[in-house]
Design a protein around this motif. Structure first.
Motif, PDB file in Angstrom:
ATOM      1  N   MET A 120       0.852  -1.168   0.000  1.00 52.70           N
ATOM      2  CA  MET A 120       0.000   0.000   0.000  1.00 52.70           C
ATOM      3  C   MET A 120       0.902   1.236   0.000  1.00 52.70           C
ATOM      4  O   MET A 120       1.751   1.392   0.874  1.00 52.70           O
ATOM      5  N   LYS A 121       0.723   2.092  -0.969  1.00 57.34           N
ATOM      6  CA  LYS A 121       1.543   3.295  -1.054  1.00 57.34           C
ATOM      7  C   LYS A 121       1.159   4.266   0.060  1.00 57.34           C
ATOM      8  O   LYS A 121      -0.003   4.595   0.248  1.00 57.34           O
ATOM      9  N   THR A 122       2.186   4.701   0.754  1.00 55.91           N
ATOM     10  CA  THR A 122       2.002   5.556   1.913  1.00 55.91           C
ATOM     11  C   THR A 122       2.937   6.750   1.818  1.00 55.91           C
ATOM     12  O   THR A 122       4.065   6.632   1.351  1.00 55.91           O
ATOM     13  N   TRP A 123       2.456   7.887   2.269  1.00 56.97           N
ATOM     14  CA  TRP A 123       3.233   9.112   2.276  1.00 56.97           C
ATOM     15  C   TRP A 123       3.188   9.679   3.682  1.00 56.97           C
ATOM     16  O   TRP A 123       2.116   9.781   4.277  1.00 56.97           O
ATOM     17  N   VAL A 124       4.332  10.038   4.239  1.00 56.82           N
ATOM     18  CA  VAL A 124       4.399  10.653   5.554  1.00 56.82           C
ATOM     19  C   VAL A 124       4.795  12.111   5.342  1.00 56.82           C
ATOM     20  O   VAL A 124       5.849  12.399   4.788  1.00 56.82           O
ATOM     21  N   TYR A 161       0.329  18.644  -3.601  1.00 60.43           N
ATOM     22  CA  TYR A 161      -0.215  17.366  -4.051  1.00 60.43           C
ATOM     23  C   TYR A 161       0.778  16.257  -3.758  1.00 60.43           C
ATOM     24  O   TYR A 161       1.979  16.487  -3.783  1.00 60.43           O
ATOM     25  N   PRO A 162       0.282  15.061  -3.490  1.00 59.63           N
ATOM     26  CA  PRO A 162       1.222  13.938  -3.387  1.00 59.63           C
ATOM     27  C   PRO A 162       1.877  13.702  -4.745  1.00 59.63           C
ATOM     28  O   PRO A 162       1.285  13.988  -5.782  1.00 59.63           O
ATOM     29  N   LEU A 177      -4.608  20.789  -0.963  1.00 57.34           N
ATOM     30  CA  LEU A 177      -4.323  19.377  -1.200  1.00 57.34           C
ATOM     31  C   LEU A 177      -5.185  18.804  -2.319  1.00 57.34           C
ATOM     32  O   LEU A 177      -6.402  19.005  -2.345  1.00 57.34           O
ATOM     33  N   ASN A 178      -4.547  18.098  -3.245  1.00 60.35           N
ATOM     34  CA  ASN A 178      -5.263  17.412  -4.318  1.00 60.35           C
ATOM     35  C   ASN A 178      -5.852  16.125  -3.743  1.00 60.35           C
ATOM     36  O   ASN A 178      -5.176  15.103  -3.657  1.00 60.35           O
ATOM     37  N   THR A 179      -7.094  16.182  -3.352  1.00 59.89           N
ATOM     38  CA  THR A 179      -7.726  15.057  -2.666  1.00 59.89           C
ATOM     39  C   THR A 179      -8.024  13.884  -3.588  1.00 59.89           C
ATOM     40  O   THR A 179      -8.322  12.794  -3.105  1.00 59.89           O
ATOM     41  N   ASN A 180      -7.933  14.078  -4.887  1.00 63.74           N
ATOM     42  CA  ASN A 180      -8.127  12.955  -5.811  1.00 63.74           C
ATOM     43  C   ASN A 180      -6.993  11.951  -5.710  1.00 63.74           C
ATOM     44  O   ASN A 180      -7.099  10.834  -6.195  1.00 63.74           O
ATOM     45  N   ARG A 181      -5.888  12.339  -5.101  1.00 62.84           N
ATOM     46  CA  ARG A 181      -4.728  11.461  -4.991  1.00 62.84           C
ATOM     47  C   ARG A 181      -4.568  10.827  -3.615  1.00 62.84           C
ATOM     48  O   ARG A 181      -3.615  10.114  -3.382  1.00 62.84           O
ATOM     49  N   VAL A 182      -5.477  11.125  -2.680  1.00 64.13           N
ATOM     50  CA  VAL A 182      -5.366  10.621  -1.310  1.00 64.13           C
ATOM     51  C   VAL A 182      -6.638   9.868  -0.936  1.00 64.13           C
ATOM     52  O   VAL A 182      -7.728  10.430  -0.958  1.00 64.13           O
ATOM     53  N   LYS A 183      -6.477   8.590  -0.565  1.00 65.03           N
ATOM     54  CA  LYS A 183      -7.635   7.772  -0.193  1.00 65.03           C
ATOM     55  C   LYS A 183      -7.935   7.859   1.306  1.00 65.03           C
ATOM     56  O   LYS A 183      -9.070   8.047   1.703  1.00 65.03           O
ATOM     57  N   ASN A 184      -6.918   7.703   2.141  1.00 65.10           N
ATOM     58  CA  ASN A 184      -7.073   7.702   3.599  1.00 65.10           C
ATOM     59  C   ASN A 184      -6.006   8.585   4.231  1.00 65.10           C
ATOM     60  O   ASN A 184      -4.919   8.724   3.692  1.00 65.10           O
TER      61      ASN A 184
END
Length: 147
Positions: free
Chosen positions: A1-5, A38-39, A68-75
Motif C-alpha cells: 500500500m503506497k504511503t506518504w508521511v 499534491y502527493p 491538497l489534491n484530494t483525488n490522490r489521497v484515499k485515507n
C-alpha cells in the motif's frame, strides 16, 4: 500500500515522530516537510503531522491542506506533538476536520505526544517511549487499512 508521511515541524519534535512512522512502514514514498500541494502520485494512506502552536496547527500545514489534491489521497491518519497543554489537542482535531471536509477518509485514532517546549518544559520529549508508541500506531493504522 503506497504511503506518504508528511509533516510540518518548527523545532524538530514532529519530525522525529514522522521519521519513526516512515521507518516502520513499507512502500513509503517520502517522509518530508510540506512540499507542493499534491502527493507525487496516488497514495492509499497519508500520515500527516503537525505541531500545536497556541492550540492550532501551523499556518503552513493549514494552507497545505486547503490546496491538497484530494483525488490522490484515499485515507489519512493524523499525528502531532505539543509542547504544552494536552498531548492530543486542538491542532490535531482541526487537521482531522479539515481533511474530512475535503472528503478524505480520516482514521479516527490519532497519535500525539509531548514535545520539548523551549529549554525548560518536556526537555527530553519525544523520548524513546514516544517513538516506540508512534511506530506501533503506524503499524496498527497501516495494517487496519491494508487490503
Amino acid at each position: 500500500m503506497k504511503t506518504w508521511v508528511l509533516y510540518y515541524s518548527k523545532g524538530g519534535n514532529t519530525k522525529k515522530i514522522a521519521e519513526a512512522i516512515a521507518d516502520e512502514l513499507e512502500e513509503v514514498l517520502k517522509s518530508e516537510q510540506i512540499p507542493p500541494a499534491y502527493p507525487p502520485e496516488n497514495v492509499s494512506l497519508l500520515f500527516i503531522g503537525t505541531g500545536e502552536y497556541a492550540g492550532k496547527p501551523d499556518s503552513k500545514m493549514v494552507e497545505f491542506i486547503r490546496t491538497l489534491n484530494t483525488n490522490r489521497v484515499k485515507n489519512a491518519a493524523v499525528f502531532g506533538t505539543s509542547g504544552g497543554g494536552t498531548a492530543e489537542g486542538k491542532a490535531i482535531a482541526t487537521v482531522k476536520s479539515m481533511l474530512r471536509e475535503k472528503g478524505i477518509n480520516v482514521v479516527e485514532e490519532a497519535f500525539s505526544c509531548k514535545g520539548k517546549n523551549f529549554i525548560f518544559f518536556n526537555r527530553n520529549r519525544p523520548d524513546e517511549n514516544d517513538v516506540k508508541c508512534a511506530r506501533e500506531y503506524a503499524r496498527k493504522v497501516y495494517n487496519s487499512l491494508k487490503v
